[in-house]
Structures are given as structure tokens and as C-alpha cells.
Enzyme design. Structure first.
Site, mmCIF file in Angstrom:
data_model
loop_
_atom_site.group_PDB
_atom_site.id
_atom_site.type_symbol
_atom_site.label_atom_id
_atom_site.label_comp_id
_atom_site.label_asym_id
_atom_site.label_seq_id
_atom_site.Cartn_x
_atom_site.Cartn_y
_atom_site.Cartn_z
ATOM 1 N N ALA A 28 38.146 78.436 43.270
ATOM 2 C CA ALA A 28 37.432 79.675 43.640
ATOM 3 C C ALA A 28 37.260 79.798 45.151
ATOM 4 C CB ALA A 28 36.067 79.691 42.952
ATOM 5 N N CYS A 85 1.150 75.795 30.719
ATOM 6 C CA CYS A 85 1.333 77.168 31.200
ATOM 7 C C CYS A 85 0.141 77.543 32.077
ATOM 8 C CB CYS A 85 1.414 78.112 30.000
ATOM 9 S SG CYS A 85 1.279 79.856 30.444
ATOM 10 N N ASN A 114 40.426 82.328 38.520
ATOM 11 C CA ASN A 114 39.993 81.113 37.849
ATOM 12 C C ASN A 114 40.894 79.952 38.251
ATOM 13 O OD1 ASN A 114 37.870 80.384 35.930
ATOM 14 N ND2 ASN A 114 39.540 79.739 34.587
ATOM 15 N N HIS A 161 21.911 84.494 31.668
ATOM 16 C CA HIS A 161 21.494 83.295 30.928
ATOM 17 C C HIS A 161 20.270 82.644 31.549
ATOM 18 C CE1 HIS A 161 25.813 82.768 29.169
ATOM 19 N NE2 HIS A 161 25.153 83.748 28.588
ATOM 20 N N GLN A 196 26.607 84.072 34.560
ATOM 21 C CA GLN A 196 26.194 83.228 33.442
ATOM 22 C C GLN A 196 25.491 81.988 33.989
ATOM 23 O OE1 GLN A 196 29.492 83.042 30.189
ATOM 24 N NE2 GLN A 196 30.522 83.381 32.145
ATOM 25 N N ASN A 197 25.590 81.802 35.290
ATOM 26 C CA ASN A 197 25.075 80.587 35.912
ATOM 27 C C ASN A 197 23.550 80.662 36.090
ATOM 28 O OD1 ASN A 197 27.722 79.859 36.044
ATOM 29 N ND2 ASN A 197 27.978 80.369 38.212
ATOM 30 N N VAL A 198 22.968 79.508 36.051
ATOM 31 C CA VAL A 198 21.501 79.440 36.177
ATOM 32 C C VAL A 198 21.110 78.865 37.543
ATOM 33 C CG1 VAL A 198 21.020 79.354 33.714
ATOM 34 C CG2 VAL A 198 21.548 77.215 34.907
ATOM 35 N N ASP A 199 22.134 78.574 38.379
ATOM 36 C CA ASP A 199 21.824 78.127 39.745
ATOM 37 C C ASP A 199 21.572 79.372 40.605
ATOM 38 O OD1 ASP A 199 25.313 77.683 39.818
ATOM 39 O OD2 ASP A 199 24.288 79.147 41.088
#
Ligand code: BV8
Length: 225
Positions: free
Chosen positions: A216, A133, A198, A106, A88-91
Site C-alpha cells: 500500500a 463504566c 492491494n 467496525h 474496517q480498521n479500528v486503529d
């Protein structure tokens, strides 16, 4: 061969210095979700949203993977069966640690998307409403991330992996965002072993047959070993 499907969330990157969303002082406590992570919020104030994501993009560019990212990359390399990371991370910390099969459901901070012609390119460190763009020249650049109300990426492929999973592991996610939070049920229905790693029990902890709690960088290498 045993197939492992791993879902990760912001908690796996917390010890790399990247803020989580819903923890004390997390990203959402500094911004209202609807103002920075929805299409309406972007239409209302693109400058605010670009500032929010540009700051995270620059922070993520400085971050280094931690022992949890490294352990998953080792598992992918050494496991005789299939290992797929759905994040889910965008890094880009899974890739920076050496993982290759990573699905960013994501989106990614490193990506830019043209809201006019759908062209995708590597985002500059700083994006503003004046960023044009490179394909169509319109000033309609946005971060290539999935906002609330938008369809997550790679869903067909992810659902296929969940059908084939023998082990499903959820790491560093509060289990509050869908459809990611429903993946454990999908895996269980196929008879997969389900494991939650977790800091503390999540909203969906009851759905897991195994649970190990702690940072983690400690619990993931222990589980991978
Ligand atoms: C969609 C953008 C449909 C990029 C994000 C009611 C019921 C069910 C669903 C909904 C509903 N109302 C609305 C919905 C849908 C909505 C949703 O789920 N809302 C929630 C709030 C109820 N979902 C959507 O809109 C999704 N799209 O449904 O589309 C559709 C269908 C057809 C056609 C069109 C549309 C889209 C969701 C994606 C939203 N975008 N981010 C970005 O800015 O990053 S979500 C955001 O939350 C991030 O992606 C983040 O990764 C994600 C999940 O959060 P977590 O990763 O879990 O982070 P969090 O802080 O919450 O938790 C951290 C965890 O780590 C904690 O448990 C903590 O204990 C732990 N931790 C902390 N430190 C450590 C640690 N663990 C280990 N070690 C540590 N050191």
C-alpha cells in the site's frame, strides 16, 4: 464534482506494523475468531478478549501512519470533490495522518462501551473485566468494536455514500468480511468506477474494473498522484 469513496482494511496498516487478520501469522491465526471477536466469546471469557484488545490498543497507540495513510489524507485535502474513507480498521492511523472524514464501521480500539447502559468513553490503555463504566458504575465495559454477528456502525450513511460514489477504491482488504465486501457491488450498480489497490488479488478482485497490486505504501501514493 467527482465523489470518491474509499474502503480500507488491515492491509493499509500492515506497513505501520499492525498485524492483519488473515495473512500468514495474522491475528486470527493466533486466536480463534469466535473466542475474541464475538459477543459469545466475550461472555465466555471477557478477560481473554480484554487482553486481546488491550494488546492491540497499546500497539496501535505506538504505530505511525505510513505513506498510504498520508496519501489518502492529501487526496482528501486536495481533491476538488468529496472524499470519504470507510475503514474496517479500528486503529486511528487515518486520523493521525490528517484525514477527517473517516467512518469506522467496525468501531475503534480507542473507544470503550458499557454493555449495561451503552455509555461510550475513551478506553484506558488496559481494560479488564473489572473496568467500571464511568456513567453507571457497572463492571460491564467492553471494547467499542463491532464483533461478528453485530451490526456495523454508520451503515445508512455508508450506503448513501456508495449511491453517490463516482469512484470506489478498496485498499488492503481481503474482501472476506461482510457487509464491507459487498460495497464494491453496491458502487458498481450505481455506475461507479471500481479500483482495487492491494498486496495481491482479494476474494472480490473480479468485481473491480481497475486493479493495482503491491504494498500500500507504494501503490496508494502512485494512484493518488
Ligand atoms: C453482520 C472487529 C449482521 C474489530 C471485525 C456468510 C456470508 C456472508 C456473511 C456472513 C456469513 N456468515 C456470517 C456472516 C456475517 C459476518 C461475516 O462476514 N463473516 C465472514 C467471516 C464470512 N459479518 C458480520 O458478522 C458483520 N455483521 O453481518 O451483522 C446483522 C444485521 C442486523 C443486526 C445485527 C447483525 C460484522 C463483521 C465485523 C466483524 N469484526 N473486527 C477488530 O477486531 O478489528 S472483522 C475484521 O476483519 C476486522 O475488522 C478487519 O478489518 C476485517 C476485514 O479483514 P481485512 O481488513 O480485509 O483484513 P485481512 O487480514 O482479512 O486482509 C488483509 C488484506 O490486506 C489482504 O488482502 C492482504 O493481501 C492485504 N495486505 C497485507 N499487507 C498489505 C496488504 N495490502 C497492501 N499493502 C500491504 N502491505
Amino acid at each position: 464534482m467527482t465523489k470518491i469513496v474509499i474502503l480500507t482494511g488491515a492491509g493499509i496498516s500492515a506497513e505501520s506494523g499492525l498485524g492483519t487478520f488473515r495473512d500468514e501469522g495474522g491475528l486470527w491465526s493466533q486466536h480463534k475468531i469466535e473466542n475474541v471477536a464475538t459477543p459469545d466469546g466475550f461472555s465466555r471469557d471477557p478477560g481473554l478478549v480484554h487482553r486481546f484488545y488491550s494488546a492491540r490498543r497499546q500497539q496501535a497507540a505506538q504505530a505511525v501512519p505510513n505513506a498510504a495513510h498520508a496519501a489518502l489524507a492529501r487526496l482528501e485535502r486536495d481533491w476538488p470533490g468529496d472524499v470519504v474513507i470507510v475503514t474496517q480498521n479500528v486503529d486511528g492511523l487515518h486520523e493521525a495522518a490528517g484525514a477527517h472524514r473517516v467512518l469506522h464501521m467496525h468501531g475503534t480500539l480507542s473507544g470503550a462501551l458499557c454493555a449495561n447502559c451503552q455509555h461510550r468513553w475513551t478506553a484506558p490503555p488496559e481494560m479488564t473485566p473489572d473496568t467500571t463504566c464511568p456513567a453507571c458504575g457497572a463492571r460491564t465495559a467492553r471494547p467499542d468494536v463491532v464483533w461478528f454477528g453485530e451490526l456495523p456502525y454508520h451503515m445508512d450513511e455508508i450506503l448513501t455514500h456508495l449511491e453517490e460514489a463516482d469512484i470506489f477504491v478498496s485498499i488492503g482488504t481481503s474482501g472476506q468480511v461482510y457487509p464491507a465486501a459487498s460495497f464494491v457491488q453496491e458502487a458498481r450498480m450505481q455506475g461507479a468506477e471500481t479500483i482495487e489497490l492491494n498486496l495481491e488479488p482479494s476474494e472480490i478482485s473480479d468485481a473491480f474494473t481497475q486493479r493495482h497490486y503491491g504494498p500500500a505504501s507504494e501503490v496508494v501514493p502512485q494512484w493518488v498522484a
